[in-house]
Design a protein around this motif. Structure first.
Motif, PDB file in Angstrom:
ATOM      1  N   ASN A  85      31.933  49.295  54.225  1.00  0.00           N
ATOM      2  CA  ASN A  85      31.199  50.523  53.907  1.00  0.00           C
ATOM      3  C   ASN A  85      32.047  51.770  54.103  1.00  0.00           C
ATOM      4  O   ASN A  85      31.617  52.736  54.734  1.00  0.00           O
ATOM      5  CB  ASN A  85      29.937  50.578  54.803  1.00  0.00           C
ATOM      6  CG  ASN A  85      28.973  51.660  54.375  1.00  0.00           C
ATOM      7  OD1 ASN A  85      28.778  51.895  53.183  1.00  0.00           O
ATOM      8  ND2 ASN A  85      28.370  52.338  55.353  1.00  0.00           N
ATOM      9  N   THR A  86      33.229  51.777  53.528  1.00  0.00           N
ATOM     10  CA  THR A  86      34.108  52.921  53.756  1.00  0.00           C
ATOM     11  C   THR A  86      34.083  53.925  52.617  1.00  0.00           C
ATOM     12  O   THR A  86      34.590  55.034  52.768  1.00  0.00           O
ATOM     13  CB  THR A  86      35.567  52.463  53.937  1.00  0.00           C
ATOM     14  OG1 THR A  86      35.919  51.629  52.834  1.00  0.00           O
ATOM     15  CG2 THR A  86      35.734  51.699  55.230  1.00  0.00           C
ATOM     16  N   SER A  87      33.587  53.517  51.469  1.00  0.00           N
ATOM     17  CA  SER A  87      33.591  54.438  50.331  1.00  0.00           C
ATOM     18  C   SER A  87      32.422  54.112  49.414  1.00  0.00           C
ATOM     19  O   SER A  87      32.048  52.960  49.246  1.00  0.00           O
ATOM     20  CB  SER A  87      34.900  54.316  49.551  1.00  0.00           C
ATOM     21  OG  SER A  87      34.844  55.088  48.373  1.00  0.00           O
ATOM     22  N   ARG A  88      31.855  55.164  48.842  1.00  0.00           N
ATOM     23  CA  ARG A  88      30.875  54.998  47.757  1.00  0.00           C
ATOM     24  C   ARG A  88      31.520  55.445  46.451  1.00  0.00           C
ATOM     25  O   ARG A  88      30.815  55.804  45.519  1.00  0.00           O
ATOM     26  CB  ARG A  88      29.628  55.838  48.041  1.00  0.00           C
ATOM     27  CG  ARG A  88      29.054  55.681  49.434  1.00  0.00           C
ATOM     28  CD  ARG A  88      27.965  54.638  49.471  1.00  0.00           C
ATOM     29  NE  ARG A  88      27.614  54.232  50.830  1.00  0.00           N
ATOM     30  CZ  ARG A  88      26.629  54.760  51.559  1.00  0.00           C
ATOM     31  NH1 ARG A  88      25.878  55.707  51.045  1.00  0.00           N
ATOM     32  NH2 ARG A  88      26.371  54.329  52.769  1.00  0.00           N
ATOM     33  N   GLU A  97      34.325  57.676  46.815  1.00  0.00           N
ATOM     34  CA  GLU A  97      35.204  58.772  47.203  1.00  0.00           C
ATOM     35  C   GLU A  97      36.646  58.276  47.303  1.00  0.00           C
ATOM     36  O   GLU A  97      36.916  57.240  47.895  1.00  0.00           O
ATOM     37  CB  GLU A  97      34.807  59.328  48.575  1.00  0.00           C
ATOM     38  CG  GLU A  97      33.417  59.930  48.639  1.00  0.00           C
ATOM     39  CD  GLU A  97      32.382  58.933  49.120  1.00  0.00           C
ATOM     40  OE1 GLU A  97      32.563  57.715  48.895  1.00  0.00           O
ATOM     41  OE2 GLU A  97      31.383  59.376  49.716  1.00  0.00           O
ATOM     42  N   GLY A  98      37.550  59.025  46.733  1.00  0.00           N
ATOM     43  CA  GLY A  98      38.976  58.729  46.892  1.00  0.00           C
ATOM     44  C   GLY A  98      39.467  57.517  46.116  1.00  0.00           C
ATOM     45  O   GLY A  98      40.615  57.119  46.259  1.00  0.00           O
ATOM     46  N   ASP A 106      42.600  57.830  50.129  1.00  0.00           N
ATOM     47  CA  ASP A 106      42.483  58.536  51.409  1.00  0.00           C
ATOM     48  C   ASP A 106      42.618  57.578  52.588  1.00  0.00           C
ATOM     49  O   ASP A 106      43.093  57.956  53.648  1.00  0.00           O
ATOM     50  CB  ASP A 106      41.132  59.253  51.511  1.00  0.00           C
ATOM     51  CG  ASP A 106      40.966  60.303  50.417  1.00  0.00           C
ATOM     52  OD1 ASP A 106      41.989  60.890  50.020  1.00  0.00           O
ATOM     53  OD2 ASP A 106      39.830  60.496  49.959  1.00  0.00           O
ATOM     54  N   LEU A 107      42.176  56.347  52.394  1.00  0.00           N
ATOM     55  CA  LEU A 107      42.203  55.379  53.490  1.00  0.00           C
ATOM     56  C   LEU A 107      43.278  54.321  53.310  1.00  0.00           C
ATOM     57  O   LEU A 107      43.571  53.557  54.229  1.00  0.00           O
ATOM     58  CB  LEU A 107      40.832  54.700  53.627  1.00  0.00           C
ATOM     59  CG  LEU A 107      39.709  55.615  54.147  1.00  0.00           C
ATOM     60  CD1 LEU A 107      38.361  54.914  54.078  1.00  0.00           C
ATOM     61  CD2 LEU A 107      40.006  56.061  55.573  1.00  0.00           C
ATOM     62  N   GLY A 108      43.826  54.220  52.111  1.00  0.00           N
ATOM     63  CA  GLY A 108      44.879  53.235  51.879  1.00  0.00           C
ATOM     64  C   GLY A 108      44.353  51.817  51.713  1.00  0.00           C
ATOM     65  O   GLY A 108      45.090  50.861  51.932  1.00  0.00           O
ATOM     66  N   LEU A 109      43.107  51.691  51.316  1.00  0.00           N
ATOM     67  CA  LEU A 109      42.524  50.355  51.130  1.00  0.00           C
ATOM     68  C   LEU A 109      42.504  50.004  49.644  1.00  0.00           C
ATOM     69  O   LEU A 109      42.380  50.889  48.794  1.00  0.00           O
ATOM     70  CB  LEU A 109      41.103  50.313  51.692  1.00  0.00           C
ATOM     71  CG  LEU A 109      40.973  50.725  53.165  1.00  0.00           C
ATOM     72  CD1 LEU A 109      39.517  50.654  53.601  1.00  0.00           C
ATOM     73  CD2 LEU A 109      41.843  49.838  54.051  1.00  0.00           C
ATOM     74  N   VAL A 110      42.646  48.699  49.356  1.00  0.00           N
ATOM     75  CA  VAL A 110      42.807  48.263  47.974  1.00  0.00           C
ATOM     76  C   VAL A 110      41.784  47.189  47.638  1.00  0.00           C
ATOM     77  O   VAL A 110      41.512  46.300  48.445  1.00  0.00           O
ATOM     78  CB  VAL A 110      44.223  47.673  47.753  1.00  0.00           C
ATOM     79  CG1 VAL A 110      44.378  47.173  46.321  1.00  0.00           C
ATOM     80  CG2 VAL A 110      45.301  48.691  48.089  1.00  0.00           C
ATOM     81  N   LYS A 111      41.225  47.302  46.440  1.00  0.00           N
ATOM     82  CA  LYS A 111      40.411  46.230  45.884  1.00  0.00           C
ATOM     83  C   LYS A 111      41.060  45.805  44.576  1.00  0.00           C
ATOM     84  O   LYS A 111      41.223  46.624  43.662  1.00  0.00           O
ATOM     85  CB  LYS A 111      38.989  46.742  45.620  1.00  0.00           C
ATOM     86  CG  LYS A 111      38.110  45.796  44.833  1.00  0.00           C
ATOM     87  CD  LYS A 111      37.494  44.748  45.716  1.00  0.00           C
ATOM     88  CE  LYS A 111      36.592  43.796  44.931  1.00  0.00           C
ATOM     89  NZ  LYS A 111      36.054  42.733  45.801  1.00  0.00           N
ATOM     90  N   ASP A 161      41.541  53.153  47.428  1.00  0.00           N
ATOM     91  CA  ASP A 161      41.018  54.309  48.161  1.00  0.00           C
ATOM     92  C   ASP A 161      42.236  55.054  48.693  1.00  0.00           C
ATOM     93  O   ASP A 161      42.845  54.644  49.685  1.00  0.00           O
ATOM     94  CB  ASP A 161      40.115  53.824  49.298  1.00  0.00           C
ATOM     95  CG  ASP A 161      39.449  54.977  50.040  1.00  0.00           C
ATOM     96  OD1 ASP A 161      40.051  56.065  50.101  1.00  0.00           O
ATOM     97  OD2 ASP A 161      38.343  54.769  50.566  1.00  0.00           O
ATOM     98  N   GLY A 211      37.521  48.311  50.729  1.00  0.00           N
ATOM     99  CA  GLY A 211      36.807  48.362  52.003  1.00  0.00           C
ATOM    100  C   GLY A 211      35.652  47.381  52.061  1.00  0.00           C
ATOM    101  O   GLY A 211      35.263  46.935  53.131  1.00  0.00           O
ATOM    102  N   GLY A 212      35.092  47.065  50.895  1.00  0.00           N
ATOM    103  CA  GLY A 212      34.064  46.027  50.837  1.00  0.00           C
ATOM    104  C   GLY A 212      32.878  46.326  51.733  1.00  0.00           C
ATOM    105  O   GLY A 212      32.424  47.476  51.838  1.00  0.00           O
TER     106      GLY A 212
END
Lengths: 289, 820
Positions: free
Chosen positions: B490-493, B495-496, B691-696, B689, B486-487
């Motif tokens: 700001n979608t996660s600190r 979580e998930g 829960d959101l389906g985002l990848v780093k 993530d 999410g970068g």
């Protein structure tokens, strides 16, 4: 195509009055893209970059009056304490180059539901200042967005500024995109808690024909939040808050994401931002006590 | 007439060393350091590097002549329609418009094509994809040209699009994209062309060659995994749009300044369409802003020449970004079905694959892509019984052709996914399963070709596994959202967020395959300038950003012992260099430059002997060139080149060919169809993530064998770039097509990775020389594009437990929401 380039605000208002079809241009990050892709051939462009007032910001009573042309980069660097949610949203806008040029006025003028500035303006109950040769009027952001790319601004009016209430509690903003920078929102969410009024404000982006609020979620949270202590919301409360935010969205399927995903993502963002806001709330209480 | 853009020869002297990010393990044979500074094995600066970094480099879209006109292209709004009539009257009458041309104005052949001439210069009869050129305009201003397009009236009878490639491949009732009686050239008899099929290529080995059914072979295995996979349409996403400038010449010919990958193949297609002999169509390479395969096919070349010849004025055409998405071929999207069977101890017994590649409206390189997809469809594994069926089909979707990885990318995602599933079934580490079935030197591919060069696959896999892991994510403390999925949004600190690790390895053919007469030409001139020896290198090879311009200079320095080398602009005044594709230019044009240098050197030694500098006392004396002098092994410096040559010059031109290859047998798919094999291994570490389906992507480390490093810094750039392009395919890059229409023709919605999406890479380079190749080198540009995609997807699977059988992986796929 005519190119109007007023040097003063008065000249700009006169020009807009004389040519209501003139498209205002400031950073050009939306308008130039449309021109370059040949999606729009306006009869006239109204260049506002020479009007100094648009780039200024100053207190206005207990609010901050932010000139419509203040670039996002300035909001990020200078105004994070006075407009936390808007600063978070500004940080998520595009690339450094675009943040140096783009401004809240442009977001409001274009009124794309994906504009990053809208959810914080809704959540914080900001006010849009419109001006014309007829005078100045102030329209709450919550009454500004009327339909798809349609707003309360009249054809002869220019967007002068937004008025941002002083933060009275934690504010958060989060946005979904399928890459980790430089991305148009698939969905976004802003949350503002007001400790004084014991109320919550919300804003939803990119999940409806206009930027939206989630009024039922706001009322639910105002009733359920532990305003005295800022206790972490129970999983059930967080879940319900997320569900109410998702229910308030009116998303569609498009190339950026499906409606179902957008609703799902909004519920997750609502839960998470609530958790962060509650933690901030406790921290602020501890700092004050 | 003014000259278009400065194209002065680029000097390549005074090289400065750049730091190398490549770790070369000590066991590998070290690169023999060149005795001439800036030679092979060092990292001299690119001659065009500073100009590019400072924004001063002239790309093809920057060309300008004072009297030039602007061309624009009218494109079909329908993916499939019959043209009933075209009325250009309104456009012709517009002030400022100099020419409006349609298919009736094409002077020569009405069709062209890279391998098969089926693509109209301007549509006639039917349009077969949305965006197909129908008419062209030249005007004195680009806006005038665009407005004139609005005044061309085309009467279309809209037809049903042929959008489903599987139906196009197998349904005999599917409408034909190219109808019978269209007077197309005959297809290659081995391609099994029929209906909408451009090519069908089977491969059969072991029991499958003897006619065994899948059920019979399945009985030999303890464990079987099957999978259906889908690969979306990736775009090359070069930044410099299609553009060129055509200048009419006094001899009735035309000079075209063009960004392309292969000047001579453009020339050979343009000249017949213009009805001109090739020598009257002269091409010069303009600044190329990226290619990746998308410039192998022509775009505006013939159009600009037609308008220039008609108006007698130079004509420039530059596509805008949206037009560019319609103006070049893309990577073939694919539907694939795989089955693998293994014994309980993890030995592959058999594998089958059915691969359907969507070629879109015109053939482009589809037949060759099928050749690669079929021959390399099962990857670098020893499999006793193999069955592959690969189909390339016509549809009314956007035309697809060459892109980095060329048919091997689609297959690699699938066979690597299959190996991971098999490893899970067997309870083996994915690397261990791969090692147990790894090919090596002496192995035979599924087409029966013996790998007669080093292929240290098992060693590479072990190295990838043993590389240090990135640090674990801190459980507490301050959070930098840029390090999380999410970068900055700001979608996660935290979580998930779950971490996963995955591996990928791929096998890529390098240079042209299947019997193609693949060669490159180089002219090298040695003379004395200002009292110093100087070398000019002239080829027609396209510098597309890959750094060939640097390599050519390095080879000349190394072979001729002269520091001062000038690389001339590439044009058709010298013989063909072949394409800047298939990872082949270091091998082919590098080989040609080297051959020409050796010929120049031989001539110099003849001069030395003629001058009596090698006495009768030293008949077998070994001569060399170093430091601008002729040296003898025994006696040191004999003479300086300046003294030896005086006012004369030595010039030699050489063609270089790689060894011959064979067509695949049309029934069994057997044959030594490939020149060289390249391999890269990736290990990806991702945070997802869930829960959101985002990848780093946290780490994307690579091990690649390149035979011999010519330029360490440029090599690192190739491996990083190829890996990033593979990352894009894994996670975000897709031209979304529905109803044969592109839905996201912009960089707003066609996402390519940013610096926040691509991690710093650890790269380990091995140098096991290929005895057949110049310097032992192995093409390096493509292999990383194969392996990074499956490695990343495997890591996302490991983090999420999702099967993920489609790329790019979308957030919906990770969180489990249906889409489409």
């Amino acid at each position: 195509m005519e190119f109007l380039s007023p040097a003063t605000w008065e000249e700009a208002l006169a020009a807009k009055s004389a040519r209501p079809d003139a498209v205002p241009i400031m950073g050009g990050t939306d308008v130039m893209v449309e021109l370059n892709f040949d999606r729009r051939r306006p009869a006239a462009l109204l260049d506002l970059t020479r009007v100094p007032e648009l780039r200024e910001w100053a207190p206005d009573g207990d609010r901050l009056r932010l000139g419509a042309g203040v670039p996002y980069a300035v909001i990020v660097d200078r105004l994070a304490d006075r407009a936390p949610a808007l600063a978070l949203a500004s940080r998520a806008v595009a690339s450094p180059q675009i943040r140096n040029r783009g401004s809240v006025g442009g977001n409001l003028g274009g009124a794309s539901p994906a504009g990053d500035a809208h959810p914080p303006l809704l959540a914080t109950d900001a006010v849009v200042e419109l001006a014309s040769v007829r005078g100045v009027r102030r329209v709450p952001a919550r009454e500004f967005y009327l339909g798809p790319r349609r707003t309360a601004r009249s054809d002869d009016e220019l967007i002068a500024a937004v008025l941002l209430p002083a933060p009275a509690g934690p504010q958060q903003f989060a946005k979904i995109g399928t890459r980790n920078a430089m991305v148009i929102a698939v969905a976004s969410f802003a949350l503002a808690l007001d400790a004084g009024r014991r109320s919550a404000g919300t804003g939803i982006g990119s999940a409806g024909p206009t930027p939206l609020r989630a009024p039922e979620a706001e009322e639910f949270l105002a009733a359920e939040f532990d305003w005295a202590g800022g206790r972490p919301p129970s999983p059930a409360v967080a879940q319900e808050f997320g569900a109410l935010v998702a229910a308030a969205a009116r998303p569609i399927d498009d190339v950026r994401g499906s409606a179902a995903y957008r609703r799902h993502a909004l519920s997750v963002l609502a839960r998470r931002t609530l958790g962060w806001a509650a933690a901030d709330y406790r921290r602020e209480m501890a700092a004050c006590g | 007439m003014t000259t278009p853009t400065p194209r002065t020869p680029v000097p390549v002297h005074s090289p400065r060393e750049a730091p190398s990010p490549v770790h070369s393990p000590r066991e590998a044979p070290p690169s023999p350091a060149s005795s001439t500074p800036g030679g092979v094995g060092s990292s001299p600066r690119r001659p065009d590097g500073t100009l590019k970094v400072t924004g001063e480099f002239a790309y093809s879209s920057d060309m300008w002549m004072d009297d030039m006109l602007w061309g624009a292209t009218l494109r079909s709004p329908h993916p499939h329609a019959r043209i009933r009539g075209i009325d250009v009257t309104g456009a012709v009458r517009m002030p400022g418009v100099h020419a409006v041309l349609t298919h009736e104005d094409v002077p020569g052949e009405k069709r062209y094509g890279l391998e098969y001439r089926d693509q109209p210069v301007l549509a006639f009869g039917k349009v077969r994809y949305r965006g197909e050129p129908v008419a062209i305009v030249a005007a004195d201003h680009p806006e005038t040209a665009r407005r004139a397009l609005d005044r061309v009236r085309v009467d279309y009878e809209v037809l049903e699009p042929v959008s489903d490639p599987v139906r196009a491949a197998f349904d005999p009732d599917c409408p034909l994209v190219h109808e019978a009686g269209e007077d197309l050239p005959p297809a290659h008899p081995a391609h099994h062309r029929s209906g909408n099929r451009v090519r069908y290529q089977p491969v059969r080995t072991g029991a499958f060659a003897d006619g065994a059914t899948a059920a019979e072979v399945r009985a030999l295995a303890d464990v079987v995994v099957t999978g259906e996979y889908q690969v979306g349409m990736q775009d090359q996403a070069f930044l410099g749009p299609e553009s060129g400038l055509a200048v009419p010449a006094e001899d009735g010919g035309v000079d075209l300044h063009i960004a392309t990958q292969w000047l001579h193949v453009d020339q050979s297609q343009i000249a017949p369409c213009l009805g001109l002999p090739p020598e009257k169509v002269r091409l010069t390479l303009a600044g190329v802003g990226g290619a990746f395969g998308a410039r192998e096919d022509m775009s505006m070349q013939v159009h600009a020449c037609m308008l220039a010849l008609r108006t007698g004025r130079p004509v420039k055409i530059v596509y805008n970004r949206e037009e560019s998405f319609h103006g070049h071929v893309h990577r073939h999207p694919a539907r694939l079905r795989y089955e693998h069977g293994a014994t309980r101890d993890g030995r592959l017994v058999y594998a089958t694959a059915e691969i359907v590649l969507d070629g879109g409206a015109y053939a482009s390189t589809t037949a060759a892509v099928v050749g690669v997809a079929s021959s390399l469809g099962l990857g670098p594994y020893e499999i006793p019984h193999a069955r592959v069926d690969a189909y390339g089909v016509y549809t009314t979707n956007p035309p697809c052709g060459a892109m980095r990885g060329f048919g091997a990318v689609q297959a690699c995602f699938c066979y690597e996914s299959q190996l991971d599933r098999l490893a899970a079934e067997l309870g083996l580490h994915p690397v261990e399963l791969r090692i147990r079935n790894a090919m090596s030197e002496g192995s035979r591919t599924a087409t029966g070709q013996r790998v007669d060069m080093p292929l240290p696959m098992a060693d590479m896999l072990r190295r990838a596994r043993e590389m240090p892991m990135p640090p674990e994510r801190a459980a507490a403390g301050p959070v930098d959202v840029r390090a999380l999925p999410g970068g900055v949004a700001n979608t996660s600190r935290g979580e998930g967020v779950r971490r996963g690790v995955g591996y990928g390895v791929g096998l890529k053919n390098l240079c042209f395959s299947e019997g193609f007469d693949d060669y490159s030409t180089a002219r090298v001139r040695l003379e004395v300038v200002g009292g110093e020896p100087a070398v000019q290198v002239h080829t027609a090879a396209a510098e597309v950003g890959q750094g060939l311009v640097t390599i050519k200079g390095q080879i000349a320095r190394t072979e001729l012992g002269v520091e001062r080398v000038t690389v001339l602009p590439s044009d058709t005044r010298v013989g063909s260099a072949g394409s800047s594709s298939a990872s082949r230019q270091s091998y082919m044009t590098g080989g040609a430059v080297r051959a020409a240098c050796l010929a120049v050197r031989a001539r110099v030694f003849e001069l030395v002997r003629a001058a009596g500098l090698v006495g009768d006392d030293h008949p077998d004396e070994l001569l060399g060139l170093a430091g601008g002098k002729v040296v003898s092994g025994a006696r040191g410096v004999l003479v300086s080149l300046a003294d030896l040559l005086g006012a004369s010059a030595v010039e030699e031109t050489r063609e270089f060919r790689h060894r011959a290859t064979e067509m695949l047998d049309p029934t069994t798919g057997q044959g030594a169809s490939h020149t060289q094999f390249g391999m890269c291994v990736h290990r990806a570490v991702v945070d997802v993530d869930v829960d959101l389906g985002l990848v780093k992507v946290v780490a994307l480390d690579a091990v690649q064998d390149v035979g011999r490093v010519l330029h360490p810094q440029q090599l690192a750039g190739q491996i990083q770039g190829g890996s990033a392009q593979g990352l894009g395919l894994a996670l975000m890059e897709e031209i979304q097509v529905s109803g044969s229409v592109i839905r996201n023709p912009s960089f707003t919605d066609y996402l390519i990775p940013t610096i926040l999406d691509v991690p710093p890479m650890r790269i380990e380079v091995l140098e096991h020389p290929d005895p057949h190749a110049p310097y032992g080198l192995r093409g390096a540009g493509e292999p990383p594009t194969l392996s990074s995609t499956p490695a990343i997807v495997a890591a996302v699977r490991a983090a999420t437990g999702r099967p993920l059988s489609r790329i790019p992986v979308r957030p919906e796929d990770i969180v489990g929401i249906e889409r489409d």
